[in-house]
Design an enzyme around this catalytic site. Structure first.
Site, short mmCIF file in Angstrom:
data_model
loop_
_atom_site.label_atom_id
_atom_site.label_comp_id
_atom_site.label_asym_id
_atom_site.label_seq_id
_atom_site.Cartn_x
_atom_site.Cartn_y
_atom_site.Cartn_z
N THR A 178 -4.77 -3.04 5.16
CA THR A 178 -5.81 -2.22 5.53
C THR A 178 -5.51 -1.24 6.79
O THR A 178 -4.36 -1.14 7.17
CB THR A 178 -6.86 -3.38 6.42
OG1 THR A 178 -6.50 -3.99 7.39
CG2 THR A 178 -7.11 -4.39 5.21
N ALA A 179 -6.63 -0.56 7.10
CA ALA A 179 -6.24 0.60 7.90
C ALA A 179 -7.04 0.38 9.26
O ALA A 179 -8.20 -0.36 9.28
CB ALA A 179 -6.96 1.96 7.29
N GLY A 245 -4.19 4.11 3.99
CA GLY A 245 -3.97 4.62 5.22
C GLY A 245 -3.40 6.08 5.01
O GLY A 245 -3.95 6.98 4.01
N SER A 246 -2.28 6.57 5.73
CA SER A 246 -1.92 8.20 5.62
C SER A 246 -1.21 8.41 4.43
O SER A 246 -0.48 7.43 3.59
CB SER A 246 -1.08 8.50 6.87
OG SER A 246 0.17 7.85 6.88
N THR A 247 -1.25 9.69 3.91
CA THR A 247 -0.60 10.11 2.73
C THR A 247 1.09 9.66 3.17
O THR A 247 1.68 9.41 2.05
CB THR A 247 -0.88 11.63 2.34
OG1 THR A 247 -2.06 11.61 1.83
CG2 THR A 247 0.10 12.09 1.15
N VAL A 249 2.81 7.65 4.55
CA VAL A 249 3.18 6.06 4.63
C VAL A 249 2.77 5.75 3.36
O VAL A 249 3.56 4.97 2.77
CB VAL A 249 2.44 5.41 5.76
CG1 VAL A 249 2.89 3.74 5.42
CG2 VAL A 249 2.86 5.59 6.96
N GLU A 267 -5.02 4.34 -1.18
CA GLU A 267 -6.40 5.11 -0.71
C GLU A 267 -5.78 5.70 0.33
O GLU A 267 -5.77 5.19 1.47
CB GLU A 267 -7.63 4.34 -0.41
CG GLU A 267 -8.81 5.02 0.26
CD GLU A 267 -10.06 4.52 0.19
OE1 GLU A 267 -10.97 5.18 0.91
OE2 GLU A 267 -10.20 3.49 -0.22
N LEU A 268 -5.53 7.06 0.26
CA LEU A 268 -4.80 7.80 1.30
C LEU A 268 -5.72 8.94 1.96
O LEU A 268 -6.88 8.68 2.27
CB LEU A 268 -3.30 8.48 0.85
CG LEU A 268 -2.68 7.37 -0.11
CD1 LEU A 268 -1.55 8.17 -0.55
CD2 LEU A 268 -2.30 6.40 0.84
N GLU A 398 -4.27 17.52 7.50
CA GLU A 398 -5.32 16.49 7.95
C GLU A 398 -4.89 15.80 9.22
O GLU A 398 -4.00 15.25 9.47
CB GLU A 398 -5.27 15.34 6.96
CG GLU A 398 -6.42 14.27 7.19
CD GLU A 398 -6.28 13.20 6.45
OE1 GLU A 398 -7.25 12.43 6.33
OE2 GLU A 398 -5.32 12.64 6.01
#
EC number: 1.2.1.3
Length: 506
Positions: A178-179, A245-247, A249, A267-268, A398
């Site tokens: 998760t984020a 998370g981030s693109t 990672v 889901e980035l 971003e």
């Protein structure tokens, strides 16, 4: 070191069983033997509590128990699985305010957003309950000795003596990373649907499972850092790994999973745009843009980061938007009057300042904001920048912070192109009364997953996006298929053995 969890003001944390130090592993029992980390409140940078994370040995034990629990869970009828997920939703409802307060305290989003995030988990539980009684595979017409094609889906078999059945089975063990910005919702989007599909998850809803006498390891938890995340990505027992998370990672995760020919759901990031044409209703544009750009202090994947304004209304909109920014109430996230809270970490504040400086160096002008707010915590001013070209490097970056780049355009064709030129493809929004323009936009001009018409982005979650956003589908109409594997079963109930393509092999 005194932590907030022991202070009388935060006694409500004990309703959730939180103490000064808390176990970070659950696999039917609570534990953890890894590093002890401290979580801090971004509104004042005071310690909330400590968590003992999972060691690699804890992770290994948890995966083994989850795999064993899956064998039990997969045999439970889907409607019964749905009933247990319904109970999870009810348990969340009972604690929704205190859970929302915890999200607000730890993440920094305002209280109503914290409660709203927990509500998203509740909502997806309700959706999953209905879905648990609807998942099924069709019976398809058979090619053998028949003229029907396989892509015709009917309710009865076709072709002498043959039936073709599409069978969906649970994929197995689903890992969910998760984020920080949506710690509850991201898990809920994944786990509720994964569970009714018959999968076990690495995360946690202990009491409901125990009350239903099913193994707690069905929803296991392993708190940890990069070491645990890497172990999950490389673990062949992890049948599906969902990462939010981030693109940057996410790309590393995808490569590690693909190296073992595994399945991932990503889901980035997003670099989302709002396009405002000269015929737009500005009474809708201003509040929509304000929330989309400033909500959660700019820390949503769907936050509006680019605002394209037709040249004829550019100055008017910027002036009105700057006035609206000045009225945003900044304060403690759990204060009911607050609309805007802090960034999550000190590192995020540095990233914000670096982005503002880069914007200036690349030709931008700061209309409002651009500074750190002098108060305890990680507070920065919501910022509007004008004067940059559409393809400025900082515009295409971003930055997870409340910075809105306002860009001027002349014609429809150019702005549709500019909208699509960034690498991410999460969400975009258009404000216009021109019906033809709307359908040109819907038909081919936007390569984003979520498209909003006369609406704000950063409003609701339906799934994920395209391009560098990862292409995942955590929620939405067909997302359940990602948590299952499909088999096409051909059944010959005749006494003949016809071969494919009319071949005679005698």
């Amino acid at each position: 070191m005194t932590v907030m969890a022991t202070e009388p003001r935060y006694a409500w944390l004990r309703e959730l069983g939180l103490q000064e130090e808390n176990p970070g592993v659950y696999n039917g029992r609570w534990g953890g033997s890894g590093e002890v980390v401290t979580t801090y409140c971004p509104a004042n940078n005071e310690p909330i509590a400590r968590v003992r994370q999972a060691s690699l040995e804890d992770y290994e034990e948890t995966v083994k128990k989850a795999k064993e629990a899956w064998k039990v869970w997969a045999d439970v009828p889907a409607p019964k699985r749905g009933e247990i997920v319904r109970q999870i939703g009810d348990a969340l409802r009972q604690k929704i305010k205190v859970l929302g307060s915890l999200v607000s305290l730890e993440m920094g989003k305002i209280f109503v957003e914290g409660v709203g995030e927990v509500q998203e988990y509740v909502d997806v539980c309700d959706y999953a309950v209905g879905l648990s009684r609807m998942i099924g595979g069709p019976i398809l017409p058979s090619e053998t000795l028949g003229k029907c094609k396989l892509h015709y889906v009917v309710s009865l078999p076709s072709g002498p003596g043959h039936a073709l059945i599409e069978q969906w089975n649970p994929v197995g063990l689903v890992g969910i990373i998760t984020a920080f910005n949506f710690p509850v919702a991201v898990y809920g989007w994944n786990s509720a649907i994964a569970m009714i599909c018959g999968n076990a998850c690495i995360w946690i809803i202990a009491k409901v499972l125990e009350d239903n006498k099913v193994p707690g390891a069905i929803c296991s938890l392993a708190c940890g850092g990069a070491e645990i995340g890497t172990a999950m990505a490389r673990d062949e027992r992890m049948d599906l790994l969902s990462f939010t998370g981030s693109t940057k990672v996410g790309k590393q995760v995808a490569l590690m999973v693909q190296e073992r020919f595994g399945r991932s759901l990503l889901e980035l990031g997003g670099n989302n745009a709002i396009i405002v044409f000269e015929d737009a209703d500005l009474n809708l544009v201003i509040p929509s843009t304000l929330f989309a750009a400033v909500g959660t202090a700019g820390q949503r994947c769907t936050t509006a980061r680019r605002l394209f304004l037709h040249e004829s209304i550019h100055d008017e909109v910027v002036a009105k938007l700057a006035k609206a920014y000045a009225q945003v109430r900044i304060g403690d996230p759990w204060d009911s009057d607050t609309l805007y809270g802090p960034l999550h970490t000190k590192e995020a504040v540095k990233m914000y300042l670096d982005a503002v400086e880069q914007a200036k160096q690349q030709g931008g002008s700061v209309v409002c904001g651009g500074k750190v707010i002098s108060r305890p915590g990680n507070y920065v001013e919501p910022t509007i920048v004008t004067g940059l070209p559409h393809n400025a490097p900082i515009v295409h970056t971003e930055t997870f912070a409340p910075i809105l780049y306002v860009l001027k355009f002349k014609a429809e064709e150019e702005v549709f192109t500019w909208n699509n030129e960034v690498k991410q493809g999460l969400s975009s929004s258009i404000f216009t009364k021109d019906l033809g323009r709307i359908f040109r936009w819907l038909g081919y001009s936007s390569d984003y997953f979520s498209i909003f018409l006369k609406h704000s982005i950063a409003v609701f979650h339906v799934s994920c996006g395209e391009k560098h956003t990862g292409g995942g589908r955590e929620s939405g109409s067909d997302s359940w298929k990602l948590y299952m594997r499909r088999s096409t079963c051909t059944i010959n109930y005749s006494k003949d053995l016809p071969l494919a393509q009319g071949i005679k092999f005698q």
